[in-house]
Design a protein around this motif. Sequence first.
Motif, PDB file in Angstrom:
ATOM      1  N   PRO A  67       0.810  -1.232   0.000  1.00 47.45           N
ATOM      2  CA  PRO A  67       0.000   0.000   0.000  1.00 47.45           C
ATOM      3  C   PRO A  67       0.841   1.278   0.000  1.00 47.45           C
ATOM      4  O   PRO A  67       0.424   2.289  -0.555  1.00 47.45           O
ATOM      5  CB  PRO A  67      -0.822  -0.091   1.278  1.00 47.45           C
ATOM      6  N   PHE A  97      -1.234  -6.377   2.546  1.00 46.07           N
ATOM      7  CA  PHE A  97      -1.372  -5.504   3.715  1.00 46.07           C
ATOM      8  C   PHE A  97      -0.716  -6.170   4.915  1.00 46.07           C
ATOM      9  O   PHE A  97      -0.833  -7.384   5.088  1.00 46.07           O
ATOM     10  CB  PHE A  97      -2.855  -5.252   4.025  1.00 46.07           C
ATOM     11  N   MET A 102      -4.088  -2.758   7.362  1.00 46.37           N
ATOM     12  CA  MET A 102      -5.415  -3.343   7.133  1.00 46.37           C
ATOM     13  C   MET A 102      -6.533  -2.340   7.422  1.00 46.37           C
ATOM     14  O   MET A 102      -7.639  -2.476   6.904  1.00 46.37           O
ATOM     15  CB  MET A 102      -5.622  -4.574   8.032  1.00 46.37           C
ATOM     16  N   PRO A 105      -7.787  -0.048   3.607  1.00 45.89           N
ATOM     17  CA  PRO A 105      -7.792  -0.766   2.324  1.00 45.89           C
ATOM     18  C   PRO A 105      -7.983   0.167   1.132  1.00 45.89           C
ATOM     19  O   PRO A 105      -7.660  -0.199   0.006  1.00 45.89           O
ATOM     20  CB  PRO A 105      -8.965  -1.738   2.458  1.00 45.89           C
ATOM     21  N   GLY A 108      -4.806   0.628  -0.924  1.00 46.53           N
ATOM     22  CA  GLY A 108      -4.555  -0.448  -1.893  1.00 46.53           C
ATOM     23  C   GLY A 108      -5.454  -0.329  -3.099  1.00 46.53           C
ATOM     24  O   GLY A 108      -5.016  -0.531  -4.235  1.00 46.53           O
ATOM     25  N   MET A 131     -11.020  -8.023  -1.902  1.00 44.04           N
ATOM     26  CA  MET A 131     -10.252  -8.238  -0.675  1.00 44.04           C
ATOM     27  C   MET A 131     -10.417  -9.685  -0.217  1.00 44.04           C
ATOM     28  O   MET A 131     -11.538 -10.171  -0.106  1.00 44.04           O
ATOM     29  CB  MET A 131     -10.755  -7.278   0.409  1.00 44.04           C
ATOM     30  N   ARG A 134      -5.705 -10.782   4.053  1.00 38.54           N
ATOM     31  CA  ARG A 134      -4.802  -9.624   4.126  1.00 38.54           C
ATOM     32  C   ARG A 134      -4.355  -9.129   2.756  1.00 38.54           C
ATOM     33  O   ARG A 134      -3.495  -8.254   2.664  1.00 38.54           O
ATOM     34  CB  ARG A 134      -3.565  -9.978   4.958  1.00 38.54           C
ATOM     35  N   MET A 136      -5.417  -7.931  -1.381  1.00 38.82           N
ATOM     36  CA  MET A 136      -6.416  -7.437  -2.326  1.00 38.82           C
ATOM     37  C   MET A 136      -5.937  -7.850  -3.710  1.00 38.82           C
ATOM     38  O   MET A 136      -4.773  -7.624  -4.048  1.00 38.82           O
ATOM     39  CB  MET A 136      -6.541  -5.917  -2.221  1.00 38.82           C
TER      40      MET A 136
END
Length: 161
Positions: A67, A97, A102, A105, A108, A131, A134, A136
């Motif tokens: 991320p 993540f 987390m 999100p 991401g 998702m 953890r 995506m």
Amino acid sequence: MGVYPTSQALRIAESAGLDLVEIAPNAAPPVCRIMDYGKFKYDQAIKAKQARKNQTKIEIKEMKFRPKIDVGDYTTKKKHVLRFLDAGNKVKITIMFRGREMAHPEQGLSILERLADDLKDVAVIENQPKMEGRNMHMLIAPLPAAARKKKETEKQEGKDE
């Protein structure tokens, strides 16, 4: 040669020193041919080999992002994704993540959307971002050659004006 009963067709094939080979069993009546069965099997094997040779196997490559990816790392990974797409492979983009990441999100998701926007000329999104635990994921596939050429010509016409 025409329609014959099986016994008569077998006698004709035997007299010619050949085999009676069933070509289309589902037809009414079934279609048979008088030929050398060994040659028939050999020709079928050659055709099957050619079909396998011409078949394109699509691989799924994976590129992992984080991320908080930096601009330089993002461009490098984007180039790798472009290389995979140019080779005709599908690419699975994964945002990993860790820990407190987390809680955000949307970071991401913004990376995936930015990548999809950057690659819209050469790729199409096959699976929207999703998702799972953890991670995506998003799956992108290369555009068919015809669609890619069309977009390139539209780009050229836009530059000419």
